[in-house]
Write an enzyme that holds these catalytic residues in place. Structure first.
Site, PDB file in Angstrom:
ATOM      1  CD  GLU A 107      -1.674  -3.524  -2.322  1.00 15.78           C
ATOM      2  OE1 GLU A 107      -2.224  -2.588  -1.607  1.00 15.78           O
ATOM      3  OE2 GLU A 107      -1.599  -4.002  -1.279  1.00 15.78           O
ATOM      4  CG  MET A 163      -4.550  -9.110  -1.996  1.00 17.99           C
ATOM      5  SD  MET A 163      -3.309  -7.487  -1.193  1.00 17.99           S
ATOM      6  CE  MET A 163      -4.197  -6.359  -2.588  1.00 17.99           C
ATOM      7  CB  THR A 164     -10.780 -12.830   0.031  1.00 14.45           C
ATOM      8  OG1 THR A 164      -9.878 -13.341   0.001  1.00 14.45           O
ATOM      9  CG2 THR A 164     -11.254 -12.336  -1.823  1.00 14.45           C
ATOM     10  CD1 TRP A 187      -1.492   2.365   2.328  1.00 15.97           C
ATOM     11  CD2 TRP A 187      -2.994   1.502   1.394  1.00 15.97           C
ATOM     12  NE1 TRP A 187      -2.366   3.074   2.273  1.00 15.97           N
ATOM     13  CE2 TRP A 187      -3.490   2.925   0.869  1.00 15.97           C
ATOM     14  CE3 TRP A 187      -3.640   0.705  -0.361  1.00 15.97           C
ATOM     15  CZ2 TRP A 187      -4.678   3.067   0.452  1.00 15.97           C
ATOM     16  CZ3 TRP A 187      -5.264   1.265  -1.016  1.00 15.97           C
ATOM     17  CH2 TRP A 187      -5.316   2.410  -0.518  1.00 15.97           C
TER      18      TRP A 187
END
Ligand SMILES: *[C@@H]1O[C@H](CO)[C@@H](O)[C@H](O)[C@H]1NC(C)=O
Ligand SMILES: *[C@@H]1O[C@H](CO)[C@@H](O)[C@H](O)[C@H]1NC(C)=O
Length: 380
Positions: A141, A204-205, A100
């Site tokens: 990301e 990425m659940t 991120w």
């Protein structure tokens, strides 16, 4: 009897087992205070099948940037991490680039020309050969978001197409962590292309709900709520969507979190799912981030009097106390998710991250969450 044995052997040989446990290690966990401090030596080398070191970054010139050089190289954290394979030779180690904080812009620039992609791939080869990882995990990301450009979707696949033969020649794994939610998938990914070139896809659940919603919601609900305001923002819908878009189930690794998303309630008396919030929850004493609590902080809170509830529809727990509320995963919800991964024929379970499970065993067994995933995938 003989026939049955042969069938059984064929089944075992040819069915794709849900057997991967892919665990991220956030290298900054070694800076957490007191019992929160988690260093390479705190990793149980037998808990996961694959361990991913997070994160390295990218320089403006498209070469690899070793973030946190002092710890990763100065303190030999990377070398010590890869040496965990001396204890468990079956273990595979990967390096993750991105995350991120890295943002998207430099990645967008890097994939946009043949020359910058070539500089990156050469830098990757040098890095991989120097440090001896088994694989490389791209955590950009996100393509075409957060400063990325529309061409990112195609250029990302072009990068993977160029990396694949280089990685095949050297026997390295090539994987990526991806945003699982349909609204982002539309913008960010060519799923068929990802599926063609990657060994596996870390879905990425999680982070499906958070303080940005202005109401309480689960980090990773397995199913939607009744009359959910978004019926597709849940683990099951994401998996179905990725398969529909062309992902092979056996390449999908179902992401799970050993953390919760926390909120500050507007009204202490309204403390169920979808209750109004003022924003993120207070920071955890060890993880130190607003809106996030590690599992060991959550289980300690419950031992200290927080109320725990189970959501029968979405199949995940939540807990609250005063104006604080957290949606998270526990042993029970992760058992259900591991069973779900098996039922869908997925490749395994991914975990973010080893350092926020209850690794000290302050609430009971050590690393109960990842151990439960392991037990369920091993049929125990
Ligand atoms: C990358 O390495 C290859 C092989 O050594 C070389 O031919 C190529 O020019 C390099 N790419 C760049 C952009 O330097
Ligand atoms: C949450 O509240 C902020 C501030 O009032 C607002 O700008 C935003 O649109 C809200 N988000 C949602 C998802 O309702």
């Amino acid at each position: 009897m003989f026939k049955i044995t042969v069938y059984l052997l064929l089944f075992i040989t040819f069915s794709q087992a849900t057997d991967k446990i892919v665990c991220y290690f956030s290298n900054w966990a070694e800076t957490r205070p007191q019992i929160g401090r988690f260093d390479v030596e705190d990793i149980d080398p037998y808990l996961c099948t694959h361990l991913i070191y997070a994160f390295i970054g990218l320089n403006e010139d498209s070469t690899i940037n070793i973030l946190d050089y002092q710890n990763s190289i100065g303190n030999n954290a990377i070398r010590r991490f890869n040496n965990l394979r001396l204890i468990n030779p079956e273990l595979k180690t990967l390096i993750a680039i991105g995350g991120w904080t890295e943002g998207s812009e430099r990645y967008s620039d890097m994939v946009s020309t043949l020359t910058t992609r070539s500089i990156f791939i050469n830098s990757t080869i040098e890095f991989m050969e120097t440090y001896g990882f088994d694989g490389f995990d791209l955590d950009w990301e996100y393509p075409n978001k957060r400063g990325g450009k529309p061409g990112d979707k195609e250029n990302f696949i072009q990068l993977l197409a160029e990396m694949r033969p280089v990685f095949d020649e050297r026997g390295w794994l090539l994987t990526a962590a991806v945003n699982a939610a349909y609204k982002s998938v539309n913008i960010c990914y060519d799923v068929v292309g990802l599926n063609r070139y990657l060994d596996f896809i870390n879905l990425m659940t999680y982070n499906l709900h958070g303080s940005w919603d202005n109401v309480t919601g689960h980090n990773a609900p397995l199913h939607p709520a009744e009359n959910d305001w978004d019926m597709l923002l849940n683990v099951d819908s994401c998996v179905i969507d990725w398969i529909k878009r062309g992902a092979s189930p056996e390449k999908l690794i179902l992401g799970t979190g050993t953390y919760g998303k926390s909120f500050t309630l507007t009204n202490e008396k309204e403390n169920s799912v979808n209750s109004p919030t003022l924003g993120a929850g207070e920071l955890g004493p060890y993880t130190g981030e607003f809106g996030i609590l590690g599992y060991y902080e959550i289980c300690a809170n419950i031992l200290n009097g927080w109320t725990r509830s189970w959501d029968d529809t979405q199949l995940v727990p939540y807990a609250f106390n005063g104006n604080q509320w957290v949606g998270y995963d526990d042993v029970k919800s992760l058992q259900l998710k591991a069973e779900y991964a098996i039922s869908k024929g997925l490749g395994g379970i991914m975990v973010w991250s080893v350092d926020t499970d209850d690794f000290n065993g302050i609430c009971g067994e050590k690393s109960p969450l990842i151990n439960q995933i392991k037990k369920t995938l091993n049929g125990i």
